[in-house]
Design a protein around this motif. Structure first.
Motif, PDB file in Angstrom:
ATOM      1  N   GLN A   1      41.817 -52.642 -35.459  1.00 36.61           N
ATOM      2  CA  GLN A   1      42.211 -51.392 -34.963  1.00 36.61           C
ATOM      3  C   GLN A   1      41.565 -50.320 -35.941  1.00 36.61           C
ATOM      4  O   GLN A   1      41.942 -50.187 -36.869  1.00 36.61           O
ATOM      5  N   LEU A   2      40.480 -49.459 -35.190  1.00 36.86           N
ATOM      6  CA  LEU A   2      39.680 -48.570 -36.091  1.00 36.86           C
ATOM      7  C   LEU A   2      40.998 -47.251 -35.920  1.00 36.86           C
ATOM      8  O   LEU A   2      41.037 -46.611 -34.903  1.00 36.86           O
ATOM      9  N   LEU A   3      41.350 -46.620 -37.126  1.00 43.89           N
ATOM     10  CA  LEU A   3      42.304 -45.526 -37.056  1.00 43.89           C
ATOM     11  C   LEU A   3      41.517 -44.086 -36.906  1.00 43.89           C
ATOM     12  O   LEU A   3      41.894 -43.269 -36.107  1.00 43.89           O
ATOM     13  N   ARG A   4      40.421 -43.984 -37.564  1.00 40.35           N
ATOM     14  CA  ARG A   4      39.414 -42.992 -37.597  1.00 40.35           C
ATOM     15  C   ARG A   4      38.145 -43.397 -38.430  1.00 40.35           C
ATOM     16  O   ARG A   4      38.043 -44.233 -39.005  1.00 40.35           O
ATOM     17  N   THR A   5      37.389 -42.526 -38.061  1.00 39.90           N
ATOM     18  CA  THR A   5      36.154 -42.502 -38.889  1.00 39.90           C
ATOM     19  C   THR A   5      35.843 -40.975 -39.431  1.00 39.90           C
ATOM     20  O   THR A   5      36.057 -40.171 -38.814  1.00 39.90           O
ATOM     21  N   VAL A   6      35.789 -41.140 -41.029  1.00 43.42           N
ATOM     22  CA  VAL A   6      35.486 -39.892 -41.568  1.00 43.42           C
ATOM     23  C   VAL A   6      34.067 -39.829 -41.796  1.00 43.42           C
ATOM     24  O   VAL A   6      33.442 -40.670 -42.211  1.00 43.42           O
ATOM     25  N   TYR A   7      33.395 -38.531 -41.251  1.00 48.67           N
ATOM     26  CA  TYR A   7      31.930 -38.560 -41.258  1.00 48.67           C
ATOM     27  C   TYR A   7      31.824 -37.825 -42.803  1.00 48.67           C
ATOM     28  O   TYR A   7      32.515 -36.866 -43.226  1.00 48.67           O
ATOM     29  N   VAL A   8      31.031 -38.454 -43.349  1.00 50.89           N
ATOM     30  CA  VAL A   8      30.409 -38.099 -44.781  1.00 50.89           C
ATOM     31  C   VAL A   8      28.817 -38.129 -44.545  1.00 50.89           C
ATOM     32  O   VAL A   8      28.403 -39.234 -44.317  1.00 50.89           O
ATOM     33  N   THR A   9      28.227 -37.308 -45.148  1.00 55.45           N
ATOM     34  CA  THR A   9      26.821 -37.265 -45.163  1.00 55.45           C
ATOM     35  C   THR A   9      26.316 -38.626 -46.091  1.00 55.45           C
ATOM     36  O   THR A   9      26.893 -38.870 -47.215  1.00 55.45           O
ATOM     37  N   PRO A  10      25.215 -39.086 -45.476  1.00 54.11           N
ATOM     38  CA  PRO A  10      24.579 -40.227 -46.411  1.00 54.11           C
ATOM     39  C   PRO A  10      24.341 -39.969 -47.781  1.00 54.11           C
ATOM     40  O   PRO A  10      24.652 -40.825 -48.548  1.00 54.11           O
ATOM     41  N   GLU A  11      23.890 -38.434 -47.816  1.00 55.94           N
ATOM     42  CA  GLU A  11      23.562 -38.427 -49.348  1.00 55.94           C
ATOM     43  C   GLU A  11      24.857 -38.546 -50.481  1.00 55.94           C
ATOM     44  O   GLU A  11      24.700 -38.893 -51.264  1.00 55.94           O
ATOM     45  N   THR A  12      26.010 -37.814 -49.999  1.00 53.96           N
ATOM     46  CA  THR A  12      27.138 -37.793 -50.532  1.00 53.96           C
ATOM     47  C   THR A  12      27.517 -39.288 -50.757  1.00 53.96           C
ATOM     48  O   THR A  12      27.989 -39.764 -52.019  1.00 53.96           O
ATOM     49  N   MET A  13      27.467 -40.159 -49.834  1.00 55.92           N
ATOM     50  CA  MET A  13      27.899 -41.494 -49.692  1.00 55.92           C
ATOM     51  C   MET A  13      27.005 -42.204 -50.868  1.00 55.92           C
ATOM     52  O   MET A  13      27.527 -43.070 -51.466  1.00 55.92           O
ATOM     53  N   GLU A  14      25.678 -42.043 -50.686  1.00 57.43           N
ATOM     54  CA  GLU A  14      24.887 -42.540 -51.792  1.00 57.43           C
ATOM     55  C   GLU A  14      25.204 -42.159 -53.366  1.00 57.43           C
ATOM     56  O   GLU A  14      25.462 -43.176 -53.981  1.00 57.43           O
ATOM     57  N   VAL A  15      25.428 -40.993 -53.562  1.00 59.43           N
ATOM     58  CA  VAL A  15      25.587 -40.559 -54.745  1.00 59.43           C
ATOM     59  C   VAL A  15      27.308 -41.435 -55.376  1.00 59.43           C
ATOM     60  O   VAL A  15      27.324 -41.790 -56.235  1.00 59.43           O
ATOM     61  N   LEU A  16      28.175 -41.283 -54.423  1.00 61.21           N
ATOM     62  CA  LEU A  16      29.454 -41.819 -54.776  1.00 61.21           C
ATOM     63  C   LEU A  16      29.237 -43.363 -54.923  1.00 61.21           C
ATOM     64  O   LEU A  16      29.813 -43.897 -55.994  1.00 61.21           O
TER      65      LEU A  16
END
Lengths: 577, 366
Positions: free
Chosen positions: A458-473
């Motif tokens: 069950q997917l509770l929610r999807t948090v949108y994070v820009t791909p650039e931020t995700m890549e750095v993280l």
């Protein structure tokens, strides 16, 4: 009047029928019923209620009912309590006074079978059976006992059984429960009690003077409970428990692609077969730290701080900040964990080295309100909804009670999270922003093989994070293990990404205690496993080391045999139980 | 008789108190059993409920004197107050009821069962509603059903299936007395037949199991099935003249948990045999016949309907209770009027008898 006449006749006919029935019972059947009454020969023998099994994701048993021998007696048939107590105390390990007390206690129905001792040893069974002729009214009867194959290692996950309490009886009176019933009292045994618990059966018999069955007057078939198939992997559970060892804390692992919990261990634990023994011991053995322990998240929260800072464009990837080991804000001096300071660094280095000055600074730039908003966005501060009883919600405070951006940015202040919430956080990073509801039970199967309940992710929610931020993280998290604070968790041949966290609790006067945490996922580029190790007392390095031990065993055993025995290899979908 | 000419309700009262004395004699015997000794150890005395019953009888007798004097036609207007009040009490008991089944309200040292009050109030309300209305008009017919269904459903929820069922039967008897055409009765049966599967589908498995064992006690050889077998042994072993007062072995060893309440007829049959049963049924027959004579004697339609309804309660409860102990009817939790231990019902029964005497003594509208 017509109606009254009809009613009078109705009365006459009804009373005549009753009288005729009495005539039949009291005159024609008198010899039969009189004999039954004289000999007091009706007995009820209830069978135990077999509970459903609990099995792991591959069908390996974690808990099941085993037959055992119980010593029972029928108060009415007991000839001489004192003598029999004297005899019996030599046969079984039991005090004579205790036996006499049981024998002379007053029972509501003198024909009910009362258990003297459960789960007799084979020697006890043999000696009691040999001397049966000396023990009228006492005999050995087959019973049922719950066996937990992993013992303490899965105590908090599976729970334990116990007699229903007064309060529970009132709450669940409609569920067909009665006083003296044994029900699940914790963990899955409690949460899924309605499925696991079967319906009791037994026979109503007429016995002769010696107590032998002469005729069965009624029979009720028992109905065993349903079986639970878990998402948990037994091997994983054992490996996790072994790696945690005697450290106070917990380990929890889950598949970041769907929320299936793969292992859940908390320590100290109770013995699920004799939980009462743990009642007196210290260290809160009944606390399931994974879902009931609420702690400051410490530096693991820097994941949220980094996302919030980058997403709100409070800083950019290559902005550099100097860490001198301390900073002064107003009249408060704020320290980095590294006294001499980290020097100039950007976010790509600040995360692996977990620099407090850097994160405190970007936290202030981002603002405490936005940090807390992101925390809530990642579902912190509310229960994850896992199918286990007693989950705590943690705390994401209001702005004015938070303790300020400096503290929040490094996971201190009044923030509280459960280890499961940290796992959910790191798993959502691993899968790119999806927050799955963690779950433990995958399927409920009836004794006849019917699928009673089929749980889908069950997917509770999807948090949108820009791909650039995700890549750095993600690059930062990889470097935590590659050369940063979490290097103890490195596994040869597999890239691991994670974050350490140390949080202080208490004040310097009362003595600081530190929690050590490590939250990670692997393989870093295609994660199929997320893991949190949490230590009540200990450093984050040690937590990372334990995580490393677990990851090596799980990931490498996969590469070696590739048999699909563990969860991670099996693709983590639903068709594989 | 001279006395009954001056006070025509006398005969009814005499029969009532003879039955009550009969009950006290049995109750005293029941208080000597093992079960009552172990259960009421907290007071140290097994005959606690014998004395409690006496208190209720005294209270009930005081109430009886009031209902016998109070002009009963006032109830036609009073039901507008009594009916909603009863529904309210039934709701309260569902929300804050005591014990495993929510049936009781505690008032000081006493427990009160609103379901018992509901029986009498429903009779009064239906009688008031049906007086000067034609039961064969669909709206009136539906109205009476609604009036019954509301308390019946609330009592069913407690859960007290027996009493809910009793209310429906009482309603049918009163409709019949009011002149309901037989084909309408047929409609009711069809309605029940059609609605029961729908109800069945919405029930939880454990609720279904409960209904099934209610209908077929042998499904549960330990609970109801066991009780039924022991009940038959107890009655059968009484024989022609019984084992003698205070000498019942079955009842004394407490094979049934409820020898003082629902299964008190067993005690009668065991200790006094078929002879005792015959005398008891004879007395009860006289009592019921007296009620029906009140119906014939009364010219006032409201009074006739009230009497019929109360007759239905006394008649059906006795038949259902005794049938249950004899294995002719599902175990239902319906007490035997005037005999079973139970304060609320004893009180309501005596109030009802006062009302009946009142109706008998004021047969005509002036």
């Amino acid at each position: 009047m017509e109606q009254e006449k009809l009613l009078v006749n109705l009365v006459r006919v009804s009373l005549a029928i009753l009288l005729l029935r009495c005539f039949y019972l009291q005159i024609i059947r008198f010899p039969y019923y009189s004999a039954l009454s004289r000999k007091q020969s009706i007995r009820t023998i209830e069978s135990g209620i077999p509970r459903g099994k609990i099995l792991d994701r591959n069908g390996r048993v974690l808990a099941e009912d085993n037959p055992c021998f119980d010593l029972v007696f029928v108060p009415y048939d007991l000839k001489s309590p004192a003598e029999e107590a004297e005899l019996l105390k030599g046969y079984i390990q039991m005090d004579r006074d205790k036996l006499r007390e049981i024998f002379t206690r007053r029972y509501r129905n003198p024909f009910d079978r009362i258990v003297i001792k459960k789960n007799l040893s084979p020697e006890e069974v043999a000696v009691v059976s040999e001397n049966a002729f000396r023990l009228p009214g006492i005999f050995v009867q087959t019973g049922i006992r719950r066996h937990y194959l992993l013992g303490k290692a899965a105590a908090h996950l599976l729970g334990h059984l116990g007699e229903i309490s007064e309060e529970q009886l009132d709450r669940w009176k409609d569920r067909g429960l009665k006083a003296g019933d044994v029900i699940g009292q914790d963990g899955l045994e409690r949460y899924y009690d309605d499925f696991l618990r079967g319906l009791p059966g037994g026979i109503l018999v007429e016995v002769d003077a010696l107590g032998h069955h002469r005729r069965i007057l009624g029979e009720k078939e028992l109905r065993p409970g349903h079986d639970l198939y878990l998402t948990v992997d037994r091997t994983f559970q054992e490996v996790a428990a072994e790696a945690l060892g005697e450290n106070e804390g917990c380990v929890v692992a889950m598949d970041p692609r769907n929320g299936q919990v793969l292992a859940l261990v908390s320590w100290p634990a109770f013995d699920p077969e004799n939980p009462e023994k743990a009642l007196a011991s210290s260290g809160k053995p009944f606390l399931n730290r994974v879902i009931q322990g609420q702690y400051p998240p410490g530096s693991v929260f820097k994941i949220v701080t980094e996302i919030a800072a980058l997403e709100t464009m409070s800083i950019e990837e290559h902005d550099r900040i100097e860490c001198t080991g301390e900073m002064v804000v107003g009249d408060v001096v704020f320290h980095c964990w590294k006294e001499e300071g980290h020097g100039w660094l950007d976010i790509n280095l600040a995360l692996p080295f977990s620099c407090n000055i850097f994160f405190g600074t970007i936290g202030m730039k981002t603002g405490v309100a936005r940090l807390l908003d992101y925390a809530r966005l990642f579902h912190l501060g509310q229960p994850t909804g896992i199918d286990l009883p007693g989950e705590k919600s943690g705390l994401v405070p209001e702005v004015n009670q938070s303790g300020g951006p400096l503290n929040i940015a490094i996971g201190q202040g009044s923030l509280l999270t459960t280890p499961l919430q940290l796992l959910s956080l790191v798993a959502s990073v691993a899968n790119g922003g999806n927050i799955w509801k963690p779950y433990v039970v995958k399927k409920v199967i009836s004794p006849t093989g019917k699928l009673v309940r089929d749980v889908t992710p069950q997917l509770l929610r999807t948090v949108y994070v820009t791909p650039e931020t995700m890549e750095v993280l993600k690059r930062g998290l990889k470097n935590v293990v590659a050369f940063g604070t979490g290097s103890a968790a490195a596994v040869p041949g597999v890239e691991v990404a994670g974050k350490t966290g140390t949080a202080q609790r208490g004040t310097s006067e009362t003595g600081m205690s530190t929690h050590g945490a490590f939250a990670c996922y692997a393989p870093a580029d295609n994660p199929s496993l997320s893991l949190v190790v949490f230590l009540d007392r200990g450093a984050s390095k040690q937590a990372a080391r334990i995580a490393g031990v677990i990851l090596r065993k799980i990931l490498l055993s996969l590469e070696e045999d590739g048999s699909g025995e563990t969860a991670v290899s099996s693709g983590g979908t639903d068709e594989d139980f | 008789m001279k006395i009954s000419e001056r006070s025509p309700g006398q005969r009814l009262l005499v029969l009532t108190y003879v039955l009550i004395c009969f009950g006290l004699v049995l109750l005293f015997s029941a208080s000597k059993g093992t079960f009552t000794r172990t259960v009421s150890t907290f007071k140290g005395s097994g005959d606690l409920f014998f004395w409690q019953q006496l208190v209720w009888i005294v209270l009930g007798t005081a109430g009886l004197m009031l209902t016998r004097r109070f002009p009963y036609r006032n109830y036609r207007r009073l039901v507008w107050l009594l009916y909603p009040l009863t529904i309210l009490l039934l709701l309260v008991v569902l929300l804050v009821g005591h014990g495993r089944a929510a049936r009781w309200i505690r008032v000081g040292p006493f427990n009160f069962q609103p379901a018992e009050l509901a029986k009498v109030v429903l009779v009064l309300s239906l009688a008031a509603y049906l007086t000067e209305r034609d039961i064969n008009r669909p709206a009136v017919f539906a109205g009476s059903l609604m009036l019954t269904a509301l308390p019946a459903v609330l009592i069913f929820k407690q859960p007290n299936l027996g009493t809910a069922f009793l209310l429906v039967l009482v309603c049918l008897v009163m409709m019949f007395q009011a002149g309901l055409a037989p084909r309408r009765l047929l409609v009711i049966f069809i309605l029940i037949l059609v609605s029961s599967p729908l109800l069945w589908l919405t029930m939880e498995p454990y609720q279904k199991e409960r209904i099934l064992t209610f209908l077929w006690p042998q499904r549960d050889p330990f609970g109801r099935g066991y009780n039924l077998l022991q009940s038959k042994i107890t009655i059968g072993s009484g024989g022609l003249i019984g084992k003698g007062y205070l000498h019942g072995t079955q009842t004394k060893l407490a094979f049934l948990p409820e020898y003082h309440t629902d299964f008190i007829f067993c005690l009668l049959a065991e200790e006094f045999g078929l002879l005792g049963v015959t005398i008891f049924l004879g007395l009860y027959y006289l009592f019921l016949k007296e009620l029906l004579s009140v119906v014939s004697f009364t010219r006032d339609e409201f009074g006739r309907l009230v009497t019929t309804g109360l007759f239905a309660i006394f008649f059906l409860q006795a038949v259902i209770n005794i049938s249950m102990t004899l294995g002719l009817f599902p175990v239902a939790g319906i007490p035997l009027p005037f005999i079973s231990y139970g304060g609320s019902f004893m009180l309501m029964a005596l109030l009802a008898v006062g009302l009946l005497a009142n109706i008998r003594e004021n047969p005509v509208i002036f």
